[in-house]
Motif scaffolding. Sequence first.
Motif, short mmCIF file in Angstrom:
data_model
loop_
_atom_site.label_atom_id
_atom_site.label_comp_id
_atom_site.label_asym_id
_atom_site.label_seq_id
_atom_site.Cartn_x
_atom_site.Cartn_y
_atom_site.Cartn_z
N HIS A 34 0.83 -1.21 0.00
CA HIS A 34 0.00 0.00 0.00
C HIS A 34 0.86 1.26 0.00
CE1 HIS A 34 -3.57 -2.39 0.81
NE2 HIS A 34 -2.86 -3.05 1.70
N THR A 37 -0.91 4.81 -0.05
CA THR A 37 -1.82 5.21 1.01
C THR A 37 -1.48 6.60 1.54
OG1 THR A 37 -2.11 2.93 1.62
CG2 THR A 37 -2.80 4.54 3.21
N ARG A 106 -8.79 1.92 9.76
CA ARG A 106 -9.60 1.20 8.76
C ARG A 106 -10.68 0.37 9.45
NH1 ARG A 106 -6.43 -0.15 3.43
NH2 ARG A 106 -5.02 1.61 3.43
N GLU A 132 -8.46 10.11 5.54
CA GLU A 132 -9.38 9.20 4.86
C GLU A 132 -8.62 8.26 3.94
OE1 GLU A 132 -12.15 11.99 3.16
OE2 GLU A 132 -13.58 11.64 4.79
N ARG A 133 -7.59 8.77 3.27
CA ARG A 133 -6.74 7.90 2.43
C ARG A 133 -6.02 6.88 3.30
NH1 ARG A 133 -3.47 11.82 -0.89
NH2 ARG A 133 -2.02 11.33 0.75
N LEU A 137 -10.37 4.91 2.70
CA LEU A 137 -11.61 5.37 2.07
C LEU A 137 -11.33 5.80 0.64
CD1 LEU A 137 -13.19 7.46 4.95
CD2 LEU A 137 -13.83 5.19 4.19
N PRO A 138 -12.32 5.70 -0.24
CA PRO A 138 -12.09 6.16 -1.62
C PRO A 138 -11.86 7.66 -1.67
CG PRO A 138 -14.39 5.53 -1.27
CD PRO A 138 -13.66 5.18 -0.02
N ALA A 139 -11.17 8.09 -2.70
CA ALA A 139 -10.89 9.52 -2.88
C ALA A 139 -12.19 10.29 -3.04
CB ALA A 139 -10.00 9.73 -4.10
N ARG A 141 -15.02 12.77 -4.39
CA ARG A 141 -15.38 13.27 -5.71
C ARG A 141 -15.47 14.78 -5.63
NH1 ARG A 141 -19.21 9.04 -5.05
NH2 ARG A 141 -20.74 10.63 -4.58
N ARG A 147 -18.22 14.89 1.65
CA ARG A 147 -16.84 14.53 1.91
C ARG A 147 -15.98 15.73 2.24
NH1 ARG A 147 -14.66 9.70 0.05
NH2 ARG A 147 -12.91 10.53 1.20
#
Length: 152
Positions: A34, A37, A106, A132-133, A137-139, A141, A147
């Motif tokens: 990772h 990350t 996580r 969050e990364r 978590l997903p990036a 939008r 977010r």
Amino acid sequence: MSSQWWEIAAGVLAGLVAVYAILLLALWAYARRHPETVGMRDALRLLPDVLRVLRRLAADKSVARGVRIKLFLLLGYLAFPIDLVPDFLPLIGYADDVIIMALVLRSVIRSAGPDALRRHWPGTPAGLAVVERLAGLPAPRPGNPERNPGAG
């Protein structure tokens, strides 16, 4: 008789060294798997905000008891002076803390949900994005106010 004692002690010590080596190898493998990350520099710069959010989440009675226990254990591990990798070693000394923190984050966010993290985050939106990364978590939008706690 004393020869047996030394053999047992040597066997236990060899077992502990082997377990330690396996844990270090697992941490190294996780970090290699990772790499995208979070950078070590970003993680260390955010440490005060991360510690505050961990403490706030641990004190939040709306968060499940098991999650709060994980957070208290993590805070205890971070406060304890003895680590898997000694902190006085340059760069890698804090790597175990960051990786273990990421793993616990996580797990906590899977259980408590990302909204709990956002609700208790004390820092900047950019810092939240890094955490969050780190938590997997997903990036975000673009233009999604959910977010971005600074929006709206």
